[in-house]
Scaffold this motif. Structure first.
Motif, mmCIF file in Angstrom:
data_model
loop_
_atom_site.group_PDB
_atom_site.id
_atom_site.type_symbol
_atom_site.label_atom_id
_atom_site.label_comp_id
_atom_site.label_asym_id
_atom_site.label_seq_id
_atom_site.Cartn_x
_atom_site.Cartn_y
_atom_site.Cartn_z
ATOM 1 N N THR A 57 -14.518 -0.029 -1.572
ATOM 2 C CA THR A 57 -13.624 -1.031 -0.972
ATOM 3 C C THR A 57 -13.211 -2.156 -1.915
ATOM 4 O O THR A 57 -12.117 -2.689 -1.781
ATOM 5 C CB THR A 57 -14.302 -1.708 0.238
ATOM 6 O OG1 THR A 57 -15.485 -2.361 -0.225
ATOM 7 C CG2 THR A 57 -14.616 -0.707 1.328
ATOM 8 N N LEU A 71 7.439 -1.818 7.967
ATOM 9 C CA LEU A 71 7.282 -0.422 7.536
ATOM 10 C C LEU A 71 8.405 0.412 8.135
ATOM 11 O O LEU A 71 8.632 0.397 9.350
ATOM 12 C CB LEU A 71 5.914 0.124 7.955
ATOM 13 C CG LEU A 71 4.726 -0.488 7.213
ATOM 14 C CD1 LEU A 71 3.429 0.208 7.601
ATOM 15 C CD2 LEU A 71 4.905 -0.445 5.687
ATOM 16 N N ASP A 184 -6.689 -0.300 -6.697
ATOM 17 C CA ASP A 184 -7.420 -1.567 -6.787
ATOM 18 C C ASP A 184 -6.519 -2.723 -7.220
ATOM 19 O O ASP A 184 -6.988 -3.700 -7.800
ATOM 20 C CB ASP A 184 -8.671 -1.444 -7.681
ATOM 21 C CG ASP A 184 -8.416 -0.751 -9.010
ATOM 22 O OD1 ASP A 184 -7.417 -0.026 -9.126
ATOM 23 O OD2 ASP A 184 -9.220 -0.932 -9.940
ATOM 24 N N ALA A 207 6.776 -17.076 -3.037
ATOM 25 C CA ALA A 207 7.167 -16.684 -1.674
ATOM 26 C C ALA A 207 6.109 -17.193 -0.702
ATOM 27 O O ALA A 207 4.920 -16.923 -0.874
ATOM 28 C CB ALA A 207 7.278 -15.173 -1.573
ATOM 29 N N GLY A 307 0.154 2.281 -5.057
ATOM 30 C CA GLY A 307 0.338 0.899 -4.593
ATOM 31 C C GLY A 307 0.576 -0.047 -5.758
ATOM 32 O O GLY A 307 1.141 0.332 -6.793
ATOM 33 N N SER A 324 4.482 2.307 -1.675
ATOM 34 C CA SER A 324 3.058 2.648 -1.850
ATOM 35 C C SER A 324 2.624 3.759 -0.893
ATOM 36 O O SER A 324 1.801 4.602 -1.254
ATOM 37 C CB SER A 324 2.196 1.412 -1.609
ATOM 38 O OG SER A 324 2.631 0.365 -2.438
#
Ligand code: FAD
Length: 415
Positions: A57, A71, A184, A207, A307, A324
């Protein structure tokens, strides 16, 4: 790579996935590094296709991410393949049925207002706007249900030995996989460990991501106001709420970040010209410095980059995570095809195909986003005229508009 001894890892059979057959406690078909949204989707897809899958993770985020991600339909098809869409997730999101582009630059040569309607493509909506605080836990729960093994640690080292990639974790444990997916993030350790360089660039922009309530309905329309410092984009959320990506100069963004909620609401109301009515109930906000990056090659040494490990773009046209998810889908589709042919799922041919196909999708999109952004920032009349002419052509010529809408969804340039 640090000296390490393998730590025994207890495994159970996955409850929700009859295709998944466990091999040994530290040996996997696929290891995904990084539990951001891209890595979590890749892990779900791999496990759903019956690959034994590990997820390393990385560190936990310190605070909830206020971003929402629009999306598009092809990405929602990927979530459907993960078993996550429509389901309960859909109730926490809102559709994007129309996109309005509004020239708010005050330039001498202004572009006409342009509205894209999903209906023109025969679609119910272009996509749905999903808060990351909703999407990530849903993906994580789904991955666990599909039998993905979670290692709540960071990757510290990497080596290739024969037909296996070996990953060492921060706690000294080792695990191996035929294929590693590096998800990662933009400062990827795994990408650096295999010696892939990136080209990167910065913009004089930050942003701000925030959400807010409004007194007028959004009618499922996203509005992108093109301002001299960058786009100011509102995106529908359920009910009378919208999310906002507000690109500004770093100094102005910093000033906005220090405002109290009521003052920020007033600024949002003024910048959206009151079109959403009275703005209130501003949520948590975060500022992101704007940059772009691309890895020189997207796969090597049993590793595919997915990604933001592979590509970073400013949030214009909602392309970042949508690209991604196509990375994740392509990676797992190629690995599955190789397995069906009885071949190595991370052979040089598979990695080469991945690199070629993903570069073909990513490179032109990065160029378009960069051009669009710089045409706003430059204040250079010929560039502004070019942008205005391009938008005028899109506005008046249906086939071109439909082509642009398809490309924005991620359809037209797919191989
Ligand atoms: C303001 C804003 C709005 C956006 N809106 C949209 C949108 O509407 N639509 C869209 O498609 N995209 C959008 N994007 C882009 C999108 O948010 C990003 O593409 C996406 O969040 C990045 O996800 P990721 O999984 O690639 O990377 P990350 O989320 O950065 O994940 C990387 C993961 O790797 C882990 N990690 C780091 N080091 C290690 C290690 N050594 N070992 C193991 N793990 C490690 C980290 O802990 C992290 O969990 C937006 C971006 C911004 C800035």
């Amino acid at each position: 790579m640090p000296e390490a001894t393998a730590t025994p890892l207890a495994l159970e059979a996955p409850k929700d996935n009859p295709h998944c057959v466990l091999m040994s406690d530290t040996d996997f078909d696929v290891a995904v590094v990084g539990a951001g949204p891209a890595g979590l989707v890749a892990a779900c897809l791999a496990a759903a296709r019956g690959f034994t899958t590990a997820m390393i993770t990385g560190p936990q985020a310190e605070r909830p991410d206020p971003r929402t991600v629009a999306l598009m339909m092809p990405s929602l098809a990927v979530l459907a393949e993960c078993g996550l869409w429509p389901g309960a997730l859909k109730d926490m999101t809102a559709p994007l049925r129309k996109l309005r582009l509004i020239d708010d630059t005050g330039s001498l040569i202004s572009a006409p207002e342009l509205t894209f309607a999903a209906r023109e493509l025969g679609l119910e909506a272009f996509g749905w706007n999903i808060p990351l605080v909703v999407l990530k836990p849903a993906l994580e729960a789904r991955a666990e249900a599909l039998g993905v093994r979670f290692f709540r640690d960071s990757v510290a080292g990497f080596a290739v030995q024969g037909d296996k990639a070996t990953l060492s974790l921060g706690n000294g444990a080792l695990l191996s996989a035929r294929l590693a997916l590096a998800a990662d993030g933009r400062n990827s350790l795994l990408r650096r460990a295999i010696g892939i360089n990136t080209i990167s660039w910065t913009y004089d922009q930050s942003a701000i991501a925030v959400s807010f309530a409004h007194s007028h309905p959004h009618r499922d329309v996203s509005c992108e106001y093109h301002k001299p410092a960058g786009p100011f984009t509102t995106v529908p959320l359920p009910g009378q709420r919208s999310s906002l990506v507000w690109m500004e100069t770093p100094a102005r963004a910093q000033a906005l970040m220090t405002l109290d909620d009521a003052s920020l609401a007033a600024e949002i109301q003024a910048s959206s010209h009151g079109e959403l009515g009275r703005i209130s109930d501003v949520g948590p906000r975060q500022s992101f410095p704007m940059s772009g990056a691309r890895a020189e090659i997207f796969a090597r040494d049993r590793v595919m980059l997915i990604g933001e490990t592979a590509h970073v773009v400013p949030p214009i046209g909602a392309q970042g995570l949508n690209m991604s998810l196509r990375d994740a889908a392509e990676a797992i589709a190629l690995a599955s095809a190789a397995r069906e042919a009885g071949e190595d799922i991370a052979s040089p041919k598979v990695l080469g195909d991945y690199d070629r196909r993903r570069q073909r999708d990513v490179r032109p999109r990065q160029t378009m986003i960069d051009l669009m952004n710089r045409s706003l920032l430059s204040g250079f009349l010929p560039l502004e005229a070019g942008r205005a002419a391009g938008l005028a052509a899109l506005s008046s010529f249906g086939p071109l508009r439909r082509f642009a809408m398809s490309a924005g969804l991620g359809r037209a340039v797919q191989s």
